[in-house]
Scaffold this motif. Structure first.
Motif, PDB file in Angstrom:
ATOM      1  N   ALA A  45       0.819  -1.210   0.000  1.00 42.90           N
ATOM      2  CA  ALA A  45       0.000   0.000   0.000  1.00 42.90           C
ATOM      3  C   ALA A  45       0.857   1.267   0.000  1.00 42.90           C
ATOM      4  N   SER A  46       1.956   1.237   0.757  1.00 42.80           N
ATOM      5  CA  SER A  46       2.813   2.430   0.842  1.00 42.80           C
ATOM      6  C   SER A  46       3.419   2.775  -0.517  1.00 42.80           C
ATOM      7  N   ALA A  47       3.796   1.743  -1.280  1.00 41.36           N
ATOM      8  CA  ALA A  47       4.361   1.975  -2.617  1.00 41.36           C
ATOM      9  C   ALA A  47       3.285   2.470  -3.578  1.00 41.36           C
ATOM     10  N   MET A  48       2.071   1.942  -3.421  1.00 44.04           N
ATOM     11  CA  MET A  48       0.983   2.356  -4.318  1.00 44.04           C
ATOM     12  C   MET A  48       0.614   3.822  -4.107  1.00 44.04           C
ATOM     13  N   LEU A  49       0.732   4.295  -2.863  1.00 43.44           N
ATOM     14  CA  LEU A  49       0.453   5.713  -2.582  1.00 43.44           C
ATOM     15  C   LEU A  49       1.383   6.630  -3.372  1.00 43.44           C
ATOM     16  N   ASP A  50       2.595   6.145  -3.640  1.00 46.52           N
ATOM     17  CA  ASP A  50       3.591   6.944  -4.369  1.00 46.52           C
ATOM     18  C   ASP A  50       3.597   6.673  -5.871  1.00 46.52           C
ATOM     19  N   ASP A  51       2.782   5.714  -6.311  1.00 45.70           N
ATOM     20  CA  ASP A  51       2.782   5.333  -7.728  1.00 45.70           C
ATOM     21  C   ASP A  51       2.080   6.411  -8.556  1.00 45.70           C
TER      22      ASP A  51
END
Length: 244
Positions: A228-234
């Motif tokens: 989820a943390s990576a998706m927030l920055d995608d």
């Protein structure tokens, strides 16, 4: 994901749902592991609610293909009321409280599969502490509550069953910002207690901030998944769902 056992609580393989000629879900794979909070995000009409209804066996007449397992057992043919006995609870879109029962009676209905009287009373007290507005209105009919108060009640009622898996369908829909903050605070706390959660939510930012992992659903297919943390920055997620 450290510290979370990698055991499937829920596994969906090749799920397809069609209403007549309309394909609402087009062969998705999705899994939720023990202790995870997984967010399923996407635009309205992406097939998110249909996916939850396929899990709980509450779809209207339609064609369903694929395999859904809960705690290693197939959900095929499972009646929705048996799922509560198997410790699976859902807070549906639109809340679904018993409007002609009091708040306290609604909470007791959440515990109907239990017979530990002292434990049930302790849980009622716990949820009244978490949601003081419900305590103040304990003997009021649930139908007289505001939308946000009904959402609080629906969540507390589901948690009275001590679920191993909690399904949440659009818990923030139609709520004021202050009420949304409260609901998400409770979702994060429930997850921290170790309850496994699958969260369907249009507010992608809040959902991904609370979740361990996320899936993006678009037009009946899963288009992206990850931490989820990576998706927030995608950038793709930002452009499509975060308004950035």
């Amino acid at each position: 994901m450290s510290g979370l056992a990698n055991t499937n609580v829920l596994k969906i393989s090749g799920l397809k749902v069609a209403y007549g000629g309309i394909k609402a879900v087009k062969g998705i794979d999705l899994e939720v592991n023990q202790g995870e909070l997984v967010a399923l995000i996407g635009a309205n009409g992406a097939g998110k609610t249909t996916t939850l209804k396929a899990i709980t066996g509450t779809l209207p007449e339609c064609k369903v293909e694929g395999v859904i397992t809960y705690q290693g057992e197939s959900m095929k043919g499972a009646k929705s009321f048996h799922l509560v006995e198997r410790k699976l609870a859902m807070v549906p879109e639109g809340r679904g409280v018993f409007t002609r029962m009091t708040i306290e009676e609604n909470l007791m209905m959440g515990a109907f599969t239990r017979n530990d009287k002292a434990g049930i009373e302790a849980d009622v007290a716990k949820w009244f502490d978490v949601f003081p507005r419900l305590k103040e209105r304990a003997q009021q009919l649930a139908g007289t509550l505001s939308g946000g108060e009904q959402q609080m009640l629906a969540m507390a009622r589901a948690l009275m069953s001590h679920p191993k898996l909690l399904l949440l369908d659009e818990p923030s829909m139609g709520l004021s910002p202050i009420m949304v903050d409260k609901i998400f605070e409770v979702i994060r706390n429930v997850s921290a207690e170790g309850i496994t959660v699958l969260l369907v939510e249009q507010n992608a930012k809040l959902a991904l901030q609370a979740a361990h992992r996320g899936y993006v659903m678009d037009s009946g297919t899963i288009t992206m998944t990850g931490q989820a943390s990576a998706m927030l920055d995608d950038p793709r997620v930002k452009a499509a769902y975060l308004g950035e």
